[in-house]
Design a protein around this motif. Structure first.
Motif, PDB file in Angstrom:
ATOM      1  N   ASP A   1     -64.542 -32.466  -2.286  1.00 34.64           N
ATOM      2  CA  ASP A   1     -65.115 -31.374  -3.063  1.00 34.64           C
ATOM      3  C   ASP A   1     -64.358 -30.056  -2.887  1.00 34.64           C
ATOM      4  O   ASP A   1     -64.341 -29.227  -3.798  1.00 34.64           O
ATOM      5  N   ASP A   2     -63.725 -29.851  -1.728  1.00 33.72           N
ATOM      6  CA  ASP A   2     -62.869 -28.668  -1.585  1.00 33.72           C
ATOM      7  C   ASP A   2     -61.668 -28.785  -2.518  1.00 33.72           C
ATOM      8  O   ASP A   2     -61.217 -27.802  -3.098  1.00 33.72           O
ATOM      9  N   TYR A   3     -61.173 -30.015  -2.637  1.00 39.46           N
ATOM     10  CA  TYR A   3     -60.076 -30.257  -3.591  1.00 39.46           C
ATOM     11  C   TYR A   3     -60.536 -29.965  -5.020  1.00 39.46           C
ATOM     12  O   TYR A   3     -59.846 -29.254  -5.766  1.00 39.46           O
ATOM     13  N   VAL A   4     -61.712 -30.476  -5.377  1.00 40.91           N
ATOM     14  CA  VAL A   4     -62.220 -30.261  -6.747  1.00 40.91           C
ATOM     15  C   VAL A   4     -62.380 -28.759  -7.015  1.00 40.91           C
ATOM     16  O   VAL A   4     -62.026 -28.269  -8.080  1.00 40.91           O
ATOM     17  N   CYS A   5     -62.859 -28.018  -5.996  1.00 39.57           N
ATOM     18  CA  CYS A   5     -62.962 -26.552  -6.100  1.00 39.57           C
ATOM     19  C   CYS A   5     -61.602 -25.929  -6.398  1.00 39.57           C
ATOM     20  O   CYS A   5     -61.517 -24.911  -7.076  1.00 39.57           O
ATOM     21  N   GLY A   6     -60.560 -26.531  -5.847  1.00 37.60           N
ATOM     22  CA  GLY A   6     -59.212 -26.001  -6.039  1.00 37.60           C
ATOM     23  C   GLY A   6     -58.582 -26.455  -7.341  1.00 37.60           C
ATOM     24  O   GLY A   6     -57.505 -25.991  -7.696  1.00 37.60           O
ATOM     25  N   VAL A   7     -59.225 -27.381  -8.040  1.00 40.33           N
ATOM     26  CA  VAL A   7     -58.687 -27.857  -9.321  1.00 40.33           C
ATOM     27  C   VAL A   7     -59.304 -27.065 -10.478  1.00 40.33           C
ATOM     28  O   VAL A   7     -58.592 -26.599 -11.370  1.00 40.33           O
ATOM     29  N   ILE A   8     -60.618 -26.884 -10.438  1.00 39.55           N
ATOM     30  CA  ILE A   8     -61.337 -26.321 -11.595  1.00 39.55           C
ATOM     31  C   ILE A   8     -60.713 -25.026 -12.123  1.00 39.55           C
ATOM     32  O   ILE A   8     -60.399 -24.942 -13.300  1.00 39.55           O
ATOM     33  N   PRO A   9     -60.503 -24.009 -11.250  1.00 34.33           N
ATOM     34  CA  PRO A   9     -60.022 -22.745 -11.817  1.00 34.33           C
ATOM     35  C   PRO A   9     -58.613 -22.828 -12.390  1.00 34.33           C
ATOM     36  O   PRO A   9     -58.212 -21.951 -13.161  1.00 34.33           O
ATOM     37  N   TYR A  10     -57.853 -23.868 -12.026  1.00 40.67           N
ATOM     38  CA  TYR A  10     -56.509 -24.000 -12.588  1.00 40.67           C
ATOM     39  C   TYR A  10     -56.532 -24.841 -13.862  1.00 40.67           C
ATOM     40  O   TYR A  10     -55.588 -24.848 -14.634  1.00 40.67           O
ATOM     41  N   GLU A  11     -57.614 -25.577 -14.064  1.00 32.40           N
ATOM     42  CA  GLU A  11     -57.743 -26.391 -15.271  1.00 32.40           C
ATOM     43  C   GLU A  11     -58.640 -25.711 -16.310  1.00 32.40           C
ATOM     44  O   GLU A  11     -58.596 -26.054 -17.481  1.00 32.40           O
TER      45      GLU A  11
END
Ligand SMILES: [Zn+2]
Length: 566
Positions: free
Chosen positions: A252-262
């Protein structure tokens, strides 16, 4: 007797617990299950590898105090072996490296700079890290190393074996001059040649570094190459090369780091939640995609854009939290949750973009996207015949001058194939995704931007391609297309056979399944909409649906057919 004592102790404990329950507010059942839930899986994200592997990689505590050294086990859990209080450290391949311009490099500069040599003086093996550290502490340049599971005290770092041997003799150090294997990684205090730790366990395990929490207990955040990261890092010298750098962190930390860039954090929460579930599902489905490099996904758009922590994007963390653990499945399996920026009005069946038939990737008209400004509502590209010839030739196709284009379309009106015919009458046909990307050209700085476009001559005089329906799939709102025969009978067009139409320009053959006219021109107009591959979720469509009041599950159910979310 022993047993009796234990029972009494247990009973006392039980009474105490009962009293506590009576005195305190008992947490709700929901909260209890939340704390008892399974730990989130870890994911390994490649940051530098292959062509981009590094001689040296710096880390700097942003939030945190120092680092633990160790390795990641088969479940990606960190096993700590040693600790440093240094807040700025660099991991180096065990070569002779020079500190130049903020990083360590193998190129020797003209000027005098800190240099970390790969020859060291190794003392006798020790029982533990503590005893090794004690033995090493005698020397101002002493440090400890973990080699194939054994602890050693070390002294110094020299750029040649002779230097190390001479130093050992002159300094009276009872050790052996040596160098590590081609898997050895040395940790130094950044900007210096002060060695802190050395790790060399061959191909078994590789160095892991875990930033430690700050004194106030805040979660560590670490600077690496101008970006901030949660989690730990792993440094592997694959095949004895430079460092492959992998960030290992909670899913989920990874997903947090994906959303704002996508997706923009300014978009509605429900759209961000749809993006969170799609990104998480994509990660689960594609785990191990880069396993040959020893990690799961890379941090580029090849997998999903991930550039570490985006501070201040609380709404993204909220989207992840409120969907925690949720993935999209079809028949109990994770789906390949592909998504793209804008479908331009219709998505497409998977087999008309790539070969595979995926039942949850069914094309459909998108009535929502047009509610928002996507920036790709309509676009137009004019290509001359010469440019098309040049582009095809530059991509290795040995065509002569292109003289005509015959496009075919899917039932949803997306491009299916482009047939280019050259002056010798040879056909060069590109279908599916390739039809959408074949005219990409940096030289002419132009490209079709999706598979949703039509081809005409530049004046648009020739009619757009003729779409032909199959009875079960309406196109453009029509149930089917009918022809009136010469004898007066009306017949629906089916999906096999061919039909010949006579146009004002001459006789053209059109196949049933959505072919268009052959266009002969000097300049061609490609008119389209959308940006991306027309599969699965449209991100702008998700934004529109959220603005129209729909929730993330409705968004996902619209773009992925027949799926379950949970
Ligand atoms: Zn990748």
């Amino acid at each position: 007797m022993e047993k009796k004592k234990r029972i009494i102790a247990w009973m006392q404990g039980a009474v105490l617990l009962l009293l506590l329950c009576l005195l305190l507010v008992i947490p709700s059942a929901a909260e209890e299950t939340e704390t008892a839930s399974e730990p989130l899986p870890k994911i390994r994200i490649g940051l530098y590898w292959g062509e981009t592997e590094l001689d040296g990689a710096n880390l700097l505590n942003d939030v945190g105090s120092g680092y633990d050294f160790g390795y990641f086990d088969a479940d990606n859990e960190f096993v700590a072996l040693a600790h440093t209080e240094e807040t700025a450290i660099s991991m180096l391949k065990d070569w002779s490296l020079y500190y130049v311009g903020g990083q360590y490099t193998s190129e020797k500069p003209e000027t005098e700079v800190p240099v970390v040599g790969c020859y060291h003086i190794r003392l006798d093996a020790c029982e533990s890290a503590e005893t090794a550290a004690e033995a090493a502490s005698v020397y101002e340049d002493g440090y400890i190393g973990y080699m194939d599971g054994v602890w050693y005290p070390f002294a110094g770092s020299y750029t040649s074996l002779e230097q190390a041997e001479t130093a050992a003799a002159e300094r009276g150090i009872p050790g052996t001059a040596m160098t590590g294997s081609n898997r050895c990684v040395t940790v130094v205090a950044t900007k210096t040649q002060k060695v802190l730790f050395q790790y060399d366990c061959g191909t078994e395990t590789t160095l892991g570094v875990m930033p430690c929490a700050s004194e106030t207990g805040e979660r560590p955040i670490t600077w690496f190459k101008g970006r901030e990261y949660y989690g730990g890092f792993r440094y592997t010298r694959l095949n004895g090369g430079s460092l492959t750098v992998v960030n290992i962190l909670d899913l989920d930390d990874y997903v947090c780091g994906v959303i704002p860039y996508e997706m923009s954090p300014s978009w509605p929460l429900e759209a961000l939640k749809a993006q969170a579930v799609a990104a998480r599902t994509y990660a689960m489905e594609n785990m191990g995609r880069h396993r040959s490099y020893g990690f799961d996904l890379c941090g580029t758009v090849d997998c999903q854009a991930y550039l570490g922590v985006w501070k201040g994007a609380e709404v993204c963390e909220q989207a992840v939290r409120e969907t925690s653990g949720e993935c999209i499945t079809y028949d109990g399996e994770y789906i390949n949750a592909v998504y793209a920026s804008s479908d331009g009005g219709a998505t497409e069946d998977s087999e008309k973009v790539f070969q595979e038939v995926l039942p949850y990737l069914r094309g459909k008209i998108d009535p929502y996207e047009s509610y928002v400004n996507t920036g790709y509502d309509s676009w137009e590209m004019i290509y001359t015949a010469e440019q098309i010839t040049d582009i095809l030739q530059s991509k290795g196709y040995r065509c002569s001058d292109i003289v005509s284009i015959t496009p075919t379309y899917t039932k949803l009106g997306n491009i299916y194939s482009l047939k280019f015919t050259d002056s010798r009458g040879v056909n060069w046909t590109f279908s599916r995704e390739r039809a959408g990307s074949i005219l990409y050209s940096t030289k002419y700085d132009k490209s079709t931007k999706s598979q949703r476009f039509t081809v005409t001559d530049a004046d648009g005089k020739q009619a757009n391609a003729v779409y032909i329906n199959s009875p079960e799939t309406p196109v453009n709102g029509e149930e089917s297309v009918y022809v009136l025969s010469g004898s007066g009978t009306v017949q629906a067009l089916n999906t096999d056979g061919a039909v010949t139409v006579l146009s004002a320009a001459g006789r053209e053959t059109i196949s049933w399944n959505g072919s268009g006219e052959t266009i002969r021109a000097q300049r061609y107009r490609f008119s389209g909409s959308g940006f991306g591959h027309n599969l699965g979720m449209s991100q702008y469509g998700a934004k529109a649906m959220a603005e129209l009041g729909m929730n993330y599950k409705e968004i996902l159910h619209f773009y992925y057919t027949g799926v379950e979310i949970g």
